[in-house]
Write a protein that holds these residues in place. Structure first.
Motif, short mmCIF file in Angstrom:
data_model
loop_
_atom_site.label_atom_id
_atom_site.label_comp_id
_atom_site.label_asym_id
_atom_site.label_seq_id
_atom_site.Cartn_x
_atom_site.Cartn_y
_atom_site.Cartn_z
N GLN A 260 -33.54 9.90 29.80
CA GLN A 260 -32.67 10.72 30.64
C GLN A 260 -32.35 12.07 30.01
OE1 GLN A 260 -29.22 8.39 31.53
NE2 GLN A 260 -30.40 6.64 32.23
N THR A 261 -32.56 12.20 28.72
CA THR A 261 -32.25 13.45 28.03
C THR A 261 -33.50 14.21 27.62
OG1 THR A 261 -32.09 12.24 25.94
CG2 THR A 261 -30.05 12.61 27.15
N GLY A 262 -34.66 13.75 28.07
CA GLY A 262 -35.88 14.49 27.83
C GLY A 262 -36.62 14.14 26.56
N HIS A 263 -36.10 13.18 25.79
CA HIS A 263 -36.78 12.81 24.56
C HIS A 263 -37.99 11.92 24.83
CE1 HIS A 263 -32.77 13.93 22.96
NE2 HIS A 263 -33.49 14.41 21.98
N GLU A 264 -38.02 11.26 25.94
CA GLU A 264 -39.15 10.43 26.34
C GLU A 264 -39.44 10.67 27.81
OE1 GLU A 264 -38.47 6.33 25.51
OE2 GLU A 264 -37.79 6.69 23.46
N VAL A 265 -40.66 10.37 28.23
CA VAL A 265 -41.03 10.51 29.64
C VAL A 265 -40.40 9.39 30.44
CG1 VAL A 265 -42.94 10.60 31.28
CG2 VAL A 265 -43.20 11.61 29.00
N PRO A 266 -39.64 9.69 31.49
CA PRO A 266 -39.00 8.63 32.26
C PRO A 266 -39.96 7.95 33.23
CG PRO A 266 -38.49 10.75 33.22
CD PRO A 266 -39.27 11.03 31.96
N ASP A 267 -39.59 6.77 33.63
CA ASP A 267 -40.35 6.05 34.65
C ASP A 267 -39.81 6.44 36.01
OD1 ASP A 267 -41.68 4.32 36.27
OD2 ASP A 267 -40.63 2.52 35.59
N LEU A 268 -40.58 7.22 36.77
CA LEU A 268 -40.14 7.69 38.07
C LEU A 268 -40.77 6.92 39.23
CD1 LEU A 268 -40.17 11.55 37.42
CD2 LEU A 268 -38.28 9.94 37.22
N THR A 269 -41.38 5.80 38.92
CA THR A 269 -41.98 4.99 39.98
C THR A 269 -40.90 4.46 40.91
OG1 THR A 269 -43.70 4.31 38.44
CG2 THR A 269 -43.49 3.03 40.46
N PHE A 270 -41.08 4.66 42.19
CA PHE A 270 -40.09 4.22 43.17
C PHE A 270 -40.41 2.79 43.61
CE2 PHE A 270 -38.71 3.77 47.65
CZ PHE A 270 -37.34 3.91 47.45
N ASN A 271 -39.42 1.92 43.52
CA ASN A 271 -39.58 0.53 43.94
C ASN A 271 -38.56 0.27 45.05
OD1 ASN A 271 -39.69 -2.21 44.31
ND2 ASN A 271 -39.71 -2.72 42.13
N SER A 272 -39.03 0.20 46.27
CA SER A 272 -38.13 0.05 47.42
C SER A 272 -37.36 -1.27 47.38
CB SER A 272 -38.93 0.14 48.73
OG SER A 272 -39.92 -0.86 48.78
N ASP A 273 -37.90 -2.28 46.69
CA ASP A 273 -37.21 -3.57 46.62
C ASP A 273 -35.89 -3.48 45.86
OD1 ASP A 273 -39.29 -4.72 48.01
OD2 ASP A 273 -40.36 -5.36 46.20
N LYS A 274 -35.79 -2.47 45.00
CA LYS A 274 -34.57 -2.30 44.21
C LYS A 274 -33.54 -1.40 44.89
CE LYS A 274 -36.90 -2.94 39.76
NZ LYS A 274 -37.18 -2.33 38.43
N MET A 275 -33.91 -0.89 46.06
CA MET A 275 -33.05 0.04 46.77
C MET A 275 -32.12 -0.73 47.70
SD MET A 275 -32.49 3.30 47.13
CE MET A 275 -31.76 4.47 48.30
N THR A 276 -30.82 -0.65 47.44
CA THR A 276 -29.85 -1.29 48.32
C THR A 276 -28.83 -0.27 48.76
OG1 THR A 276 -28.43 -1.90 46.46
CG2 THR A 276 -30.09 -3.51 47.14
N THR A 277 -28.30 -0.42 49.97
CA THR A 277 -27.30 0.49 50.51
C THR A 277 -26.17 -0.31 51.14
OG1 THR A 277 -28.43 0.64 52.63
CG2 THR A 277 -29.00 2.31 50.98
N ASP A 278 -25.03 0.34 51.22
CA ASP A 278 -23.85 -0.24 51.85
C ASP A 278 -23.36 0.77 52.88
OD1 ASP A 278 -21.34 -1.10 52.61
OD2 ASP A 278 -20.78 -1.81 50.62
#
Length: 328
Positions: A260-278
């Motif tokens: 999150q601070t740029g020291h490593e490459v983040p995983d930006l893969t989107f997984n719709s199964d983990k997406m929840t809304t209220d």
């Protein structure tokens, strides 16, 4: 520091300055002594022990700490030392905006020009009190606003941008116009219920010292203050942003502060199964636009802090060079 929440509060819990220092540098249990406006860079002090934090807080409250900032302002600032003693009033804690007003609290800032590049000036700013947005409001009043101040360097304060306190509208009109202007500049949008707005008054939100769900903290002079909103300006919620494209990268097994601070490459893969809304959750309805790099910096820098027996100083940013220009 710049554009990071200092400590967990309100709507912010993860990836604060305190959190990053603990995870990245093993500096745990830090005590917050003071804060900076979200877009202000520079020196930020923490206490390693409760005793030291209380000691430094006491020094700040009793005005034993001398602070010096640098900023870049519009125009050729006067050569002589300027001391501004105009009182400052908080127009709205909700959206975080102040103005010079006879009804405000006393405060003093000393300004001195360090250089002029033909268009803008670098100046030293020494606040002798700690009012909300004190340096920025005093510079606006003097007619030399911070070059890229998204709030106080704006014609929403009138054709002269509030110079000399000439705004030409009531507080209610100013708040309304700030909300409309900010809405047009597309900082955030809203899905669905337009009645769910962070800028709609909540019952007793100013009576009990709270801003929305945030508890206000008193500055060294007893003023109520709080961390600025994500845009330093009001945000109404009509405009829908374009969805950001999904970037697919190789999957990682762990997401850390380093990603999150740029020291490593983040995983930006989107997984719709983990997406929840209220449907009843305000946060689920808000869509934030990614700010551009220029939106994350304001040419105001906390340079030096000095107290009884101690002093700290930071390096100056590139924009603080006298001959620096916007093209640089």
């Amino acid at each position: 520091m710049s554009a990071l929440q200092v400590h967990p509060c309100g709507r912010y819990r993860h990836n604060t300055v305190v959190f990053i220092l603990a995870k990245e540098y093993n500096l745990k249990n830090l005590r917050t002594i003071h804060r900076l406006d979200r877009l202000t860079s520079g020196l930020l002090l923490f206490g390693r022990t409760p005793k030291k934090a209380r000691s430094m807080e006491h020094q700040i409250r009793n005005r034993q700490v001398q602070k010096e900032y640098v900023c870049r302002v519009e125009g050729d600032f006067p050569n002589e030392i300027i001391e501004c003693q105009e009182p400052i009033e908080v127009v709205s804690y909700k959206i975080g905006v102040c103005k010079v007003s006879p009804k405000g609290k006393t405060c003093t800032t000393t300004f001195q020009k360090l250089g002029f590049n033909g268009k803008t000036s670098i100046i030293s700013c020494k606040p002798h009190t700690g009012r909300m947005h004190q340096i920025r409001v005093h510079l606006q009043y003097l007619g030399y606003p911070v070059v890229n101040d998204p709030l106080y360097n704006h014609t929403v304060f009138g054709p002269e941008k509030g110079r000399g306190g000439n705004i030409g509208k009531t507080d209610e009109e100013l708040i309304r116009d700030l909300i409309n202007i900010h809405n047009a500049e597309n900082w955030l949008g809203m899905d669905g219920d337009s009645e769910l707005s962070m800028f709609k008054p909540l019952k007793g939100d100013l009576d009990d010292g709270k801003v929305g769900n945030e508890t206000c903290l008193a500055d060294e002079d007893g003023d109520m203050s709080r961390e600025a909103s994500p845009c330093e300006e009001p945000c109404e919620n009509d405009v829908q942003p374009e969805p950001s494209p999904v970037v697919v990268m190789p999957s990682r097994t762990k997401v850390t502060v380093a990603t999150q601070t740029g020291h490593e490459v983040p995983d930006l893969t989107f997984n719709s199964d983990k997406m929840t809304t209220d449907q009843h959750c305000y946060e689920c309805k808000v869509r934030y636009r990614d700010p551009k790099p220029k939106d994350l910096v304001m040419y105001l820098h906390a340079w030096k802090y000095q107290g009884p027996g101690w002093s700290y100083e930071t390096e100056l940013p590139e924009w603080a060079r006298v001959d620096w220009t916007e093209d640089d």
